[in-house]
Design a protein around this motif. Structure first.
Motif, PDB file in Angstrom:
ATOM      1  N   LYS A   1     -14.835   1.111  18.198  1.00 25.21           N
ATOM      2  CA  LYS A   1     -15.688   2.242  18.576  1.00 25.21           C
ATOM      3  C   LYS A   1     -15.032   3.578  18.192  1.00 25.21           C
ATOM      4  CE  LYS A   1     -18.086   0.111  22.516  1.00 25.21           C
ATOM      5  NZ  LYS A   1     -19.455   0.483  22.107  1.00 25.21           N
ATOM      6  N   ASN A   2     -13.985   3.474  17.352  1.00 25.25           N
ATOM      7  CA  ASN A   2     -13.254   4.650  16.876  1.00 25.25           C
ATOM      8  C   ASN A   2     -12.521   5.369  18.008  1.00 25.25           C
ATOM      9  OD1 ASN A   2     -12.530   5.988  14.476  1.00 25.25           O
ATOM     10  ND2 ASN A   2     -13.822   7.746  15.011  1.00 25.25           N
ATOM     11  N   GLU A   3     -12.092   4.607  19.006  1.00 26.32           N
ATOM     12  CA  GLU A   3     -11.320   5.147  20.116  1.00 26.32           C
ATOM     13  C   GLU A   3      -9.832   5.074  19.766  1.00 26.32           C
ATOM     14  OE1 GLU A   3      -9.651   6.667  23.254  1.00 26.32           O
ATOM     15  OE2 GLU A   3     -11.836   6.682  23.056  1.00 26.32           O
TER      16      GLU A   3
ATOM     17  N   THR B   1      -8.603   8.860  13.470  1.00 23.73           N
ATOM     18  CA  THR B   1      -9.863   8.838  14.215  1.00 23.73           C
ATOM     19  C   THR B   1     -10.476  10.224  14.388  1.00 23.73           C
ATOM     20  OG1 THR B   1      -8.593   8.935  16.287  1.00 23.73           O
ATOM     21  CG2 THR B   1      -9.248   6.751  15.509  1.00 23.73           C
TER      22      THR B   1
ATOM     23  N   TRP C   1      -6.474   1.762  19.123  1.00 27.87           N
ATOM     24  CA  TRP C   1      -5.498   1.534  18.060  1.00 27.87           C
ATOM     25  C   TRP C   1      -4.066   1.709  18.575  1.00 27.87           C
ATOM     26  CZ3 TRP C   1      -7.317  -0.765  13.975  1.00 27.87           C
ATOM     27  CH2 TRP C   1      -8.614  -0.516  13.534  1.00 27.87           C
TER      28      TRP C   1
ATOM     29  N   ARG D   1      -4.097   4.333  11.703  1.00 24.45           N
ATOM     30  CA  ARG D   1      -5.525   4.358  12.004  1.00 24.45           C
ATOM     31  C   ARG D   1      -5.791   5.121  13.294  1.00 24.45           C
ATOM     32  NH1 ARG D   1      -8.282  -1.480  10.418  1.00 24.45           N
ATOM     33  NH2 ARG D   1      -7.580  -1.515   8.225  1.00 24.45           N
TER      34      ARG D   1
END
Length: 224
Positions: free
Chosen positions: A93-95, A144, A99, A140
């Motif tokens: 969810k690109n949190e 984000t 990562w 990564r």
């Protein structure tokens, strides 16, 4: 009083209320208000777990469930695979925290499930280079586009690079020490052999010379 209202709505199946109940319990555990710590943990575990069953769960709820799975105080044992699954869902969810926490698991020596790595397109790194996997997770995290996460993600990546350099340095030092010891042993053997080679012929030559003189004397005497 708000906790009571949220509890009623949460038990009725409202995802937002479930998240709010869990979050209020978490605040109580942080500020040490009235609730017992064991009750706080169970409250968070129950209502964050209920909230992530929604079709589009909040990334924060996924992160907190992952923390609860990984923390021994919640379930009595570390559930690494379940924690990694929660962090993976948050990462997708690109949190950035997802990562970051996956990186922490790897840095702590945990093995991430193949299914998690496969969904993150990182399975090839796990099979070839664990340090590269760690670097990629933190990289990564910083990619984000989260302003708040950029600094901690960058520092974590820098720390991982230092750890990698130290690991390679230790390996290099051990290799150099081993080679030096081997060279030292060979050098000693070579020098000892050279000294032995140089001294033995001199000893033998003196014996040969003495023997020849004796023979010469005997020959002269017999001729006379």
């Amino acid at each position: 009083m708000s906790l009571i209202y949220y509890l009623s709505a949460a038990e009725s199946g409202f995802e937002a209320a479930q998240f709010n109940v869990a979050y209020l319990c978490e605040l109580n555990s942080i500020f040490y208000i009235s609730l017992d710590p064991a009750l706080v943990t169970q409250c968070m575990l129950r209502y964050y777990n209920m909230s992530i069953q929604a079709q589009d769960p909040a990334p924060y709820a996924l992160i907190r469930m992952g923390d609860l799975f990984y923390g021994e105080h919640a379930l009595g044992t570390k559930e690494v695979f379940d924690a990694a699954e929660m962090y993976k869902q948050a990462a997708l969810k690109n949190e950035p925290q997802g990562w970051y926490n996956l990186g922490l698991l790897v840095q702590n020596g945990e093995s991430l499930p193949f299914g998690v790595l496969s969904e993150l397109n990182l399975l090839h790194l796990h099979l070839t280079d664990r340090q590269k996997l760690l670097h990629t997770l933190y990289q990564r995290c910083g990619e984000t586009n989260s302003t708040d996460a950029y600094l901690p993600c960058t520092l974590a990546l820098f720390s991982a690079h230092l750890q990698s350099l130290q690991l390679h340095q230790d390996t290099a030092i051990k290799l150099i020490a081993t080679v030096s010891a081997a060279v030292g042993t060979l050098s000693f053997s070579f020098v000892f052999g050279l000294i032995k080679w140089r001294t033995m012929p001199l000893h033998e030559t003196s014996q040969t010379s003495a023997s020849n003189q004796t023979r010469g004397g005997i020959i002269k005497k017999s001729t006379t």
